[in-house]
Design a protein around this motif. Structure first.
Motif, PDB file in Angstrom:
ATOM      1  N   UNK A 215       2.634   4.585  -8.548  1.00 18.44           N
ATOM      2  CA  UNK A 215       3.179   3.585  -7.627  1.00 18.44           C
ATOM      3  C   UNK A 215       2.553   3.680  -6.241  1.00 18.44           C
ATOM      4  N   UNK A 216       1.847   4.779  -5.967  1.00 24.76           N
ATOM      5  CA  UNK A 216       1.192   4.928  -4.664  1.00 24.76           C
ATOM      6  C   UNK A 216      -0.108   4.135  -4.607  1.00 24.76           C
ATOM      7  N   UNK A 217      -0.614   3.730  -5.757  1.00 21.28           N
ATOM      8  CA  UNK A 217      -1.914   3.072  -5.798  1.00 21.28           C
ATOM      9  C   UNK A 217      -1.972   1.806  -4.941  1.00 21.28           C
ATOM     10  N   UNK A 218      -3.152   1.569  -4.372  1.00 23.77           N
ATOM     11  CA  UNK A 218      -3.515   0.374  -3.602  1.00 23.77           C
ATOM     12  C   UNK A 218      -3.020   0.370  -2.162  1.00 23.77           C
ATOM     13  N   UNK A 219      -2.151   1.302  -1.801  1.00 24.23           N
ATOM     14  CA  UNK A 219      -1.745   1.392  -0.404  1.00 24.23           C
ATOM     15  C   UNK A 219      -2.968   1.777   0.428  1.00 24.23           C
ATOM     16  N   UNK A 220      -3.115   1.121   1.592  1.00 25.71           N
ATOM     17  CA  UNK A 220      -4.194   1.519   2.506  1.00 25.71           C
ATOM     18  C   UNK A 220      -3.568   2.294   3.655  1.00 25.71           C
ATOM     19  N   UNK A 221      -4.148   3.427   3.996  1.00 20.72           N
ATOM     20  CA  UNK A 221      -3.614   4.172   5.120  1.00 20.72           C
ATOM     21  C   UNK A 221      -4.718   4.605   6.055  1.00 20.72           C
ATOM     22  N   UNK A 222      -4.371   4.798   7.297  1.00 21.14           N
ATOM     23  CA  UNK A 222      -5.301   5.232   8.328  1.00 21.14           C
ATOM     24  C   UNK A 222      -5.545   6.726   8.142  1.00 21.14           C
TER      25      UNK A 222
ATOM     26  N   UNK B   4     -13.307   7.079  16.305  1.00 22.67           N
ATOM     27  CA  UNK B   4     -12.410   6.102  15.674  1.00 22.67           C
ATOM     28  C   UNK B   4     -11.854   6.700  14.395  1.00 22.67           C
ATOM     29  N   UNK B   5     -10.952   5.978  13.782  1.00 20.94           N
ATOM     30  CA  UNK B   5     -10.406   6.421  12.509  1.00 20.94           C
ATOM     31  C   UNK B   5     -11.094   5.690  11.368  1.00 20.94           C
ATOM     32  N   UNK B   6     -10.682   5.997  10.167  1.00 16.05           N
ATOM     33  CA  UNK B   6     -11.164   5.244   9.015  1.00 16.05           C
ATOM     34  C   UNK B   6      -9.931   4.769   8.245  1.00 16.05           C
ATOM     35  N   UNK B   7     -10.142   3.867   7.311  1.00 16.97           N
ATOM     36  CA  UNK B   7      -9.053   3.473   6.437  1.00 16.97           C
ATOM     37  C   UNK B   7      -9.394   3.924   5.021  1.00 16.97           C
ATOM     38  N   UNK B   8      -8.418   4.526   4.370  1.00 16.78           N
ATOM     39  CA  UNK B   8      -8.623   4.920   2.978  1.00 16.78           C
ATOM     40  C   UNK B   8      -7.607   4.175   2.120  1.00 16.78           C
ATOM     41  N   UNK B   9      -8.028   3.824   0.918  1.00 19.17           N
ATOM     42  CA  UNK B   9      -7.118   3.164  -0.009  1.00 19.17           C
ATOM     43  C   UNK B   9      -6.886   4.110  -1.179  1.00 19.17           C
TER      44      UNK B   9
ATOM     45  N   UNK C 226      -5.094   7.213  -7.775  1.00 20.32           N
ATOM     46  CA  UNK C 226      -4.490   8.456  -7.301  1.00 20.32           C
ATOM     47  C   UNK C 226      -5.346   9.253  -6.335  1.00 20.32           C
ATOM     48  N   UNK C 227      -6.414   8.629  -5.787  1.00 22.69           N
ATOM     49  CA  UNK C 227      -7.268   9.352  -4.833  1.00 22.69           C
ATOM     50  C   UNK C 227      -7.463   8.529  -3.573  1.00 22.69           C
ATOM     51  N   UNK C 228      -7.534   9.219  -2.425  1.00 23.05           N
ATOM     52  CA  UNK C 228      -7.822   8.537  -1.169  1.00 23.05           C
ATOM     53  C   UNK C 228      -9.315   8.220  -1.114  1.00 23.05           C
ATOM     54  N   UNK C 229      -9.630   6.924  -1.025  1.00 21.84           N
ATOM     55  CA  UNK C 229     -11.019   6.500  -1.080  1.00 21.84           C
ATOM     56  C   UNK C 229     -11.337   5.699   0.177  1.00 21.84           C
ATOM     57  N   UNK C 230     -12.410   6.048   0.859  1.00 23.38           N
ATOM     58  CA  UNK C 230     -12.746   5.359   2.102  1.00 23.38           C
ATOM     59  C   UNK C 230     -13.119   3.900   1.825  1.00 23.38           C
TER      60      UNK C 230
ATOM     61  N   UNK D 135     -12.952   1.505   4.758  1.00 22.24           N
ATOM     62  CA  UNK D 135     -13.313   0.931   6.051  1.00 22.24           C
ATOM     63  C   UNK D 135     -13.599   2.038   7.023  1.00 22.24           C
ATOM     64  N   UNK D 136     -14.559   1.953   7.931  1.00 23.06           N
ATOM     65  CA  UNK D 136     -15.488   0.843   8.155  1.00 23.06           C
ATOM     66  C   UNK D 136     -16.337   0.556   6.909  1.00 23.06           C
ATOM     67  N   UNK D 137     -16.693  -0.707   6.745  1.00 24.03           N
ATOM     68  CA  UNK D 137     -17.352  -1.108   5.505  1.00 24.03           C
ATOM     69  C   UNK D 137     -18.659  -0.345   5.266  1.00 24.03           C
ATOM     70  N   UNK D 138     -19.376   0.018   6.368  1.00 26.38           N
ATOM     71  CA  UNK D 138     -20.648   0.710   6.154  1.00 26.38           C
ATOM     72  C   UNK D 138     -20.466   2.171   5.745  1.00 26.38           C
ATOM     73  N   UNK D 139     -19.239   2.682   5.827  1.00 26.64           N
ATOM     74  CA  UNK D 139     -18.997   4.053   5.375  1.00 26.64           C
ATOM     75  C   UNK D 139     -18.224   4.074   4.056  1.00 26.64           C
TER      76      UNK D 139
END
Lengths: 288, 424
Positions: free
Chosen positions: B291-298, B389-394, B398-402, B404-408
């Motif tokens: 149920x945690x899947x697809x959440x984006x977090x900073x 700056x920070x990044x966004x991971x989704x 079940x894994x935090x995947x970078x 954003x930023x799109x180039x990273x």
């Protein structure tokens, strides 16, 4: 507010209210019988949750099946606690009594942190997982089962208090300790029984909660504040009062929160509490 | 006659002696840097992790690192600007207590004679310890405290390499812009859902301001007590507003409860955009599973950034070979903090506090010399690094995947998140 949202908030409110009621009933019983406020009551709830969690994760026992085991375990704990600790402070000043149960609260939290770490845990899959559509609204099946369980347990407790000799003896002790003792009722036994039943109620509430609420050592703190309000509102010592007040608080919290803004949900609950204290200090069903 | 012949020799001897002594002094010169972290107490495990990162950084600066050529000081030989001087870290324990942090800062400055301070992880301890440094006019470098107020005090001697809470919130809106430019997804209606302590309230304030500046309408702004027993009324209110995105700041318990209530009430916004904390706690995914899947977090850092920046992998390899664990957002920032300070001392070519302060303020390190997803390190007059700056991971499988930023990014953003009843 559409009728769908009305039904939805009402349903959610009643269901969480039933859990509040079950927690508060244990608290009000202990107070009613022996005039001691049990600050460690939330910890009984926490222990009930952990008992359910460990039986689930170690022995793959579903929370529904482990309910009786949790009830017995918490009953034994309640009686044991009475015999070892509470017995010694029955005639102590109120401040000592408060500190004792407050100390128990800190002790149980510390113990849980030490034994099971402060991690959050949940029961992911149980027999009652999922959703149920009812009258066009969506409710979590665990919440429905928990609410139903709370009604059954309260009903059983009510029958026990009104229809059995032991229950009557308990009520008699609550009404007048000395008179009951003169009638040949062993008040020590009744006190132990009250602690056992009180703890079992909180433990059962915890067990039912654990199917949809995260489990962690401080979880009792979230519920104990509301339980005190419910006990007050229902009238100290009144089981029926606590039941009605619990449901009422649940509905007011959810529906009031929706109507006036969620940031006010606890404020509304406490406002009602204040109003009761001013206009009907003995509570809804309390003895004046 | 004898005297006359001897005199030049004598001078020569003295001169020689002086040279030897002074080279010796330089060769053995140690630059003492005081570091103040929670080595005992509730955050002791984080403190130990940060200590590891600092010791690795000091070792790289003093002795170099083979095969990590992109990293400054990797060639070895200490601080070239100070004739190969070595860095010596003096550790102090603040126990999570601001008072102790201040006392330790004072001790390090007056008794250990450190040339600069690094610390303290907790924002409130950093606040008091850096106050002492300001009073004694000693440079203070803070690698990882995120309270925005720290660089709003008008301090001259305070430098912070990490982005702060306000900048992180700005990142969300930069993300929305990129989303529209690159993916043609326009976010126009958001709900703000934040817990009601100082952090949540400050976040709400800033988000309210930034939404109105970027023409995004706020359907509902809700603050709630983190210790709630139920979030039904909150989620019901959110649902009634029908937002595209929920911007949420929660601790762990309430994050879990909120996710469960979303699912129970069938509330499926296009995205839940979370502000770190509970959503990046190691327990979060473990506890609610799929149920945690697809959440984006900073986030501030992620291991998968190594895919785009080989330096991150190389330095992480050094770290994990030594300590049997990977870098985290905290340890990577602390490592970077000491590297930045060493760079400044090296350029200052002096142990005078004022020279170091000046060198720090002139810092200009490009992003490709860092193990952080930043554009570089460059301080403004408040001491804040403006290029961090920070990044966004989704959460994907079940894994935090970078993302954003799109180039990273190592994965394309999945948008919208699937509705609850359409999930496998």
């Amino acid at each position: 507010m559409t009728s769908e949202i009305f039904l939805q908030t009402l349903g959610s409110g009643v269901l969480i209210g039933l859990i509040y009621a079950l927690v508060a009933i244990g608290l009000t019983m202990i107070f009613g019988v022996m005039d001691i406020v049990n600050f460690s009551h939330g910890e009984f709830l926490m222990l009930g949750m952990y008992s359910t969690f460990w039986m689930y994760s170690l022995y793959a026992l579903d929370p529904i099946y482990s309910l009786p085991i949790t009830a017995v375990a918490l009953f034994v704990l309640g009686v044991g606690l009475y015999q070892v600790v509470i017995k010694r402070i029955i005639d102590a000043p109120m401040l000592s009594q408060i500190f004792t149960t407050f100390g128990l609260m800190i002790f149980f939290r510390g113990l849980a942190q030490y034994l099971w770490k402060p991690d959050f845990r949940t029961i992911e899959k149980s027999l009652v997982s999922g959703q149920t559509s009812l009258l066009g609204i969506q409710l979590g099946t665990p919440q429905i089962v928990a609410g139903f369980g709370a009604i059954v347990i309260t009903g059983a407790l009510y029958l026990f208090l009104t229809r059995t000799r032991m229950g009557a003896a308990l009520e008699a002790t609550a009404a007048d300790k000395e008179a009951a003792q003169l009638m040949g009722i062993d008040s020590q036994r009744m006190f132990a029984l009250a602690w056992g039943v009180g703890a079992a109620c909180a433990g059962l509430a915890g067990a039912l909660l654990s199917t949809f609420f995260p489990i962690f050592p401080e979880v009792g703190a979230s519920f104990i504040l509301i339980a005190f309000v419910v006990v007050n509102l229902g009238g100290f010592g009144s089981v029926t009062g606590a039941f009605i007040a619990g449901v009422l608080i649940g509905v007011v919290e959810v529906m009031g929160g929706y109507l006036l803004g969620p940031q006010f949900k606890l404020a509304i609950v406490l406002l009602i509490f204040l109003a009761v204290l001013m206009f009907r200090p003995q509570g809804l069903m309390g003895r004046a | 006659m004898f005297n006359l012949m001897l005199r030049p020799l004598k001078y020569l001897g003295v001169a020689l002696l002086l040279t030897v002594v002074s080279t010796l002094a330089y060769a053995q010169q140690e630059i003492k840097i005081g570091v103040i972290y929670p080595l005992t107490g509730a955050a002791a495990s984080t403190g130990a992790e940060l200590k590891n990162a600092l010791e690795l950084a000091a070792d790289v600066i003093n002795n170099g690192a083979k095969g990590v050529s992109g990293l400054p000081f990797a060639g070895g030989g200490g601080l070239s600007g100070l004739k190969g001087a070595k860095i010596k870290l003096i550790f102090a324990d603040h126990q999570g207590n601001p008072q102790v942090g201040a006392t330790e800062a004072e001790r390090l400055i007056t008794q250990e004679k450190v040339v600069a301070l690094v610390g303290c992880y907790f924002s409130n301890v950093t606040a008091t310890a850096s106050q002492v440094a300001e009073r004694y006019k000693v440079p203070f470098l803070n690698p990882e405290s995120s309270s925005a107020t720290l660089t709003q005090r008008g301090f001259k001697w305070f430098f912070r390499t990490t982005a702060h809470d306000d900048l992180f919130v700005h990142n969300f809106f930069a993300f929305f812009k990129d989303l529209e430019a690159k993916r043609k997804i326009r976010v126009s209606r958001v709900a703000l859902f934040n817990e009601n302590t100082l952090w949540g309230n400050e976040t709400t304030k800033l988000e309210t301001k930034l939404t109105s500046e970027s023409g995004i309408s706020v359907t509902k702004a809700i603050t709630y007590p983190a210790k709630s027993t139920q979030l039904t009324s909150e989620v019901q209110t959110l649902k009634a507003g029908n937002p595209q995105v929920v911007m949420q700041s929660s601790y762990l318990g309430d994050a879990i409860l909120a996710m469960k209530t979303y699912k129970e009430l069938g509330f499926s916004p296009d995205m839940i955009l979370a502000n770190n904390a509970g959503f990046t706690d190691t327990e979060f995914i473990k506890t609610i599973g799929k149920d945690a899947d697809f959440v984006i977090t900073r986030e501030v850092w992620a291991l998968d950034l190594a895919n785009r920046n080989p330096l991150i992998k190389q330095v992480n390899d050094l770290y994990s070979a030594r300590y049997k664990m990977n870098f985290t957002g905290n340890s990577s920032r602390t490592f970077t903090g000491l590297m930045v300070l060493a760079d400044a001392i090296n350029r200052a070519a002096s142990t005078e506090p004022e020279a170091i302060r000046k060198a720090l303020s002139e810092t200009n390190i490009p992003g490709n010399q860092l193990i952080m997803p930043w554009k570089g390190v460059k301080f403004d007059e408040t001491g804040q690094n403006t290029l961090s700056s920070g990044i966004l991971v989704q959460i994907i499988d079940g894994k935090y995947t970078t993302v954003w930023p799109f180039d990273l990014a190592s994965h394309e953003v999945v948008w919208p998140m699937p509705k609850w009843d359409q999930r496998k």
